[in-house]
Design an enzyme around this catalytic site. Structure first.
Site, PDB file in Angstrom:
ATOM      1  N   GLN A   1     -19.435  21.797  73.731  1.00 33.15           N
ATOM      2  CA  GLN A   1     -18.668  22.996  73.360  1.00 33.15           C
ATOM      3  C   GLN A   1     -17.200  22.631  73.183  1.00 33.15           C
ATOM      4  O   GLN A   1     -16.648  21.895  74.005  1.00 33.15           O
ATOM      5  CB  GLN A   1     -18.811  24.045  74.460  1.00 33.15           C
TER       6      GLN A   1
ATOM      7  N   CYS B   1      -1.381  20.247  65.525  1.00 31.84           N
ATOM      8  CA  CYS B   1      -2.318  21.344  65.339  1.00 31.84           C
ATOM      9  C   CYS B   1      -2.308  22.132  66.640  1.00 31.84           C
ATOM     10  O   CYS B   1      -2.675  21.617  67.698  1.00 31.84           O
ATOM     11  CB  CYS B   1      -3.726  20.835  65.044  1.00 31.84           C
TER      12      CYS B   1
ATOM     13  N   CYS C   1     -23.516  33.453  68.254  1.00 32.69           N
ATOM     14  CA  CYS C   1     -22.302  33.109  67.521  1.00 32.69           C
ATOM     15  C   CYS C   1     -22.268  33.848  66.182  1.00 32.69           C
ATOM     16  O   CYS C   1     -21.428  33.570  65.337  1.00 32.69           O
ATOM     17  CB  CYS C   1     -22.211  31.604  67.311  1.00 32.69           C
TER      18      CYS C   1
ATOM     19  N   TYR D   1     -32.949  26.952  72.653  1.00 30.63           N
ATOM     20  CA  TYR D   1     -31.817  26.443  71.881  1.00 30.63           C
ATOM     21  C   TYR D   1     -30.775  25.859  72.840  1.00 30.63           C
ATOM     22  O   TYR D   1     -29.609  26.247  72.827  1.00 30.63           O
ATOM     23  CB  TYR D   1     -31.171  27.553  71.039  1.00 30.63           C
TER      24      TYR D   1
ATOM     25  N   CYS E   1      -7.435  28.034  60.665  1.00 35.17           N
ATOM     26  CA  CYS E   1      -7.290  29.344  61.313  1.00 35.17           C
ATOM     27  C   CYS E   1      -7.187  30.418  60.235  1.00 35.17           C
ATOM     28  O   CYS E   1      -6.699  30.175  59.144  1.00 35.17           O
ATOM     29  CB  CYS E   1      -6.004  29.405  62.142  1.00 35.17           C
TER      30      CYS E   1
ATOM     31  N   ASP F   1     -29.676  30.958  72.813  1.00 37.53           N
ATOM     32  CA  ASP F   1     -28.343  30.691  72.238  1.00 37.53           C
ATOM     33  C   ASP F   1     -28.562  30.046  70.876  1.00 37.53           C
ATOM     34  O   ASP F   1     -28.288  28.867  70.694  1.00 37.53           O
ATOM     35  CB  ASP F   1     -27.559  29.771  73.188  1.00 37.53           C
TER      36      ASP F   1
ATOM     37  N   GLU G   1     -34.921  22.393  72.783  1.00 41.54           N
ATOM     38  CA  GLU G   1     -33.933  22.168  71.727  1.00 41.54           C
ATOM     39  C   GLU G   1     -34.595  21.290  70.670  1.00 41.54           C
ATOM     40  O   GLU G   1     -35.382  20.397  70.998  1.00 41.54           O
ATOM     41  CB  GLU G   1     -32.717  21.481  72.382  1.00 41.54           C
TER      42      GLU G   1
HETATM   43  N1  SAH Z   1     -26.790  26.225  74.149  1.00 41.93           N
HETATM   44  C1  SAH Z   1     -26.142  25.057  73.641  1.00 41.93           C
HETATM   45  C2  SAH Z   1     -26.225  24.878  72.119  1.00 41.93           C
HETATM   46  C3  SAH Z   1     -26.338  26.092  71.277  1.00 41.93           C
HETATM   47  S1  SAH Z   1     -26.171  25.762  69.549  1.00 41.93           S
HETATM   48  C4  SAH Z   1     -24.698  25.037  74.088  1.00 41.93           C
HETATM   49  O1  SAH Z   1     -24.180  26.035  74.518  1.00 41.93           O
HETATM   50  O2  SAH Z   1     -24.098  23.978  74.047  1.00 41.93           O
HETATM   51  C5  SAH Z   1     -27.801  26.082  68.930  1.00 41.93           C
HETATM   52  C6  SAH Z   1     -28.762  24.926  69.122  1.00 41.93           C
HETATM   53  O3  SAH Z   1     -30.022  25.312  68.618  1.00 41.93           O
HETATM   54  C7  SAH Z   1     -28.404  23.668  68.375  1.00 41.93           C
HETATM   55  O4  SAH Z   1     -28.294  22.622  69.309  1.00 41.93           O
HETATM   56  C8  SAH Z   1     -29.572  23.432  67.406  1.00 41.93           C
HETATM   57  O5  SAH Z   1     -29.889  22.072  67.251  1.00 41.93           O
HETATM   58  C9  SAH Z   1     -30.679  24.160  68.095  1.00 41.93           C
HETATM   59  N2  SAH Z   1     -31.807  24.640  67.272  1.00 41.93           N
HETATM   60  C10 SAH Z   1     -31.799  25.053  66.000  1.00 41.93           C
HETATM   61  N3  SAH Z   1     -33.012  25.510  65.626  1.00 41.93           N
HETATM   62  C11 SAH Z   1     -33.819  25.376  66.707  1.00 41.93           C
HETATM   63  C12 SAH Z   1     -35.201  25.691  66.957  1.00 41.93           C
HETATM   64  N4  SAH Z   1     -35.962  26.220  66.027  1.00 41.93           N
HETATM   65  N5  SAH Z   1     -35.678  25.436  68.184  1.00 41.93           N
HETATM   66  C13 SAH Z   1     -34.895  24.905  69.157  1.00 41.93           C
HETATM   67  N6  SAH Z   1     -33.595  24.587  68.967  1.00 41.93           N
HETATM   68  C14 SAH Z   1     -33.059  24.829  67.757  1.00 41.93           C
END
Ligand code: SAH
Length: 496
Positions: free
Chosen positions: A329, A205, A454, A358, A127, A427, A379
């Site tokens: 998550q 923790c 993020c 993603y 943290c 995402d 993904e």
């Molecule tokens: N939306 C999901 C994960 C988001 S994290 C959730 O909320 O759980 C971002 C994700 O993007 C990761 O799983 C990573 O493997 C993927 N990623 C990274 N580069 C990428 C690309 N070029 N095309 C597709 N996915 C990708």
């Protein structure tokens, strides 16, 4: 820009009055550095000198959680200092445009300063913001989003809502990866001391689910009793490397993964029996083998020692299977808030075609599929897509299609196949969207784009591209997924 990295002795996060032993030690190292090296000309011209004690006005907070101070007109990062504070600091490390200083004494204290609840906050790197009140953390996170939009995206006057925080911002994590070591003949498990791989034993923790403390305590006790040796990084010897604990918040189910340096665990049956007896909520005990000398926690081989291969949890009404290796998550309570916001921004009425780029294991896709006509998730990690398909089946959802591959390649393929999304959700990881993906979005011109991010800086960069391509940023909502840490998550709505 971490003071931790540039100076091993800077107090990480300063508690209380500002007079600590750590600051004293910092002085020595700065002094040595000054003597050992000749001062280059550019450094001699700076308005502050290494080893010098100066008064700094703290005007902001960096994305690492350090105070951003001004002293003699020069920027100094001061770990542990907060905006609005005045402090005596000792200059430790200088670059041309900025430097790092250790907090020596607080001369004026922020009303937002609080005593951290965690007893090991100073030593642990987990943290960064426990010395800041939770209310203030939420304000700071919103401000970081605003600042990034303005500075990087040149996006002024965007509606950025207050950060959606947690009613109870403690005990929120559902996954812990605890390194193990040995001390006086027994197992210890906890965390790495800041900036090192020295393991410090830990009993609690406060950001982990309570079950984690309990599991780790029992594993230490049983392992020590059975004479299990911990892995030693320097020599590559010993057995137990990490204990990974996963908890289903809604279901109460627990998975324990023992990560070992070697395939055989001596007296494994006694160990399994001990864990089962002490912890009835454990539904799965797995064993992962990692014999490589690496910082990566998991090796390639995982087997079930006892119980189920997966545990289950829910985000909203959607059920997910969580295996030893699968991504999920880590803050399930806030994930529901985050995805709820994404769903609201998607404004689905039931018939829409949605793309989730993603998509990971399909968490957002399945959440949206409850209200959409068709959802297409893409993904890059094959395993995640296989999990996503299993999760769709688990929930009996037929209107989702998953494909493994780079989003920037798969989305144009879908377009060629005639897929016309009304809404695109992205995402991406911290580095943001691939430019080719943004270009495809601009070609496809979906009514709405929902950007879950993020990283506020890459969000700002990518929003700029979409705005230049004809979209307007309707609003942005930061969501606090990781209380007491510096991480900022946000959702942006773009409309054509
Ligand atoms: N939306 C999901 C994960 C988001 S994290 C959730 O909320 O759980 C971002 C994700 O993007 C990761 O799983 C990573 O493997 C993927 N990623 C990274 N580069 C990428 C690309 N070029 N095309 C597709 N996915 C990708």
């Amino acid at each position: 820009m971490k003071a931790k990295g540039t100076s091993g002795s800077a107090p990480g996060k300063h508690r209380g009055s500002g007079k600590s032993g750590a600051a004293g030690r910092a002085g020595n190292s700065a002094g040595n550095r000054g003597k050992a090296k000749e001062v280059p000309a550019w450094m001699a011209d700076l308005p502050v000198k290494i080893g010098q004690q100066v008064e700094a006005e703290i005007v902001g907070i960096s994305h690492d959680g350090e105070g951003v101070g001004r002293a003699n007109g020069f920027t100094l990062f001061v770990a542990g200092a907060l905006p609005g504070e005045r402090a005596l600091v000792r200059v430790e490390h200088l670059k041309k445009q900025y430097g790092y200083a250790a907090l020596v004494e607080l001369l004026e204290t922020s009303p937002d300063r609080v005593a951290p609840d965690c007893l090991i906050y100073e030593e642990c790197g987990g943290c960064q913001l426990q010395h800041l009140s939770y209310e203030a953390q939420l304000r700071v996170k919103r401000q970081q989003v605003v600042d990034n939009l303005v500075r990087i995206g040149k996006l002024e006057n965007i509606i950025v809502h207050p950060t959606l925080g947690m009613a109870d911002p403690w005990r929120y994590r559902n996954k812990a990866q605890v390194p193990f070591g040995e001390e006086r003949g027994g197992l210890i498990g906890g965390f790495y001391a800041q900036g090192s791989h020295r393991i410090i034993d830990m009993e609690a923790c406060l950001i982990q689910h309570e079950a984690n403390d309990e599991v780790v305590a029992r594993v230490k006790e049983i392992g020590s009793r059975l004479g299990i040796r911990a892995y030693r990084e320097e020599t590559g010897t010993g057995l137990l490397r990490h204990v990974v604990v996963k908890v289903g918040f809604r279901t109460g189910e627990i998975m324990v993964v023992l990560v070992t340096n070697g395939a055989d665990i001596p007296r494994v049956d006694e160990w399994v029996a001990g864990i089962r007896e002490a912890l009835p909520a454990v539904k799965s005990i797995c064993h992962n083998i990692n014999v490589r000398q690496t910082n990566v926690i998991f090796g390639d081989e995982t087997r079930v020692l006892w119980g189920s291969e997966v545990i289950y949890d829910y985000i909203g009404d959607v059920k997910f299977a969580i295996s030893a290796r699968s991504f999920f998550q880590v803050n399930p309570v806030q994930t529901e808030v985050l995805y709820g916001k994404a769903l609201e921004y998607a404004a689905l009425t039931g018939g829409e075609t949605v793309v989730d780029a993603y998509c990971g294991i399909g968490t957002i896709s399945l959440f949206l599929a409850q209200r959409a006509g068709q959802v297409y998730g893409v993904e890059i990690v094959e395993e995640a897509i296989s999990d996503a398909r299993k999760n769709a089946a688990l929930n009996g959802m037929m209107n989702v299609h998953f494909e493994a591959g780079p989003a920037e390649v798969v989305l144009p393929e879908w377009t060629r196949q005639g897929v016309r999304p009304d809404v695109i959700v992205v995402d991406p990881p911290r580095k943001g969207c691939d430019p080719a993906l943004l270009a495809t979005i601009l070609e496809l011109r979906p009514r709405r784009v929902v950007y879950v991010s993020c990283s506020a800086s890459t969000l700002a960069r990518d929003l700029r591209v979409l705005v230049d391509g004809g979209y307007g940023v309707a609003e942005v909502t930061p969501v606090d997924m990781f209380p007491h840490t510096v991480h900022v998550e946000s959702v942006a709505l773009l409309v054509r």
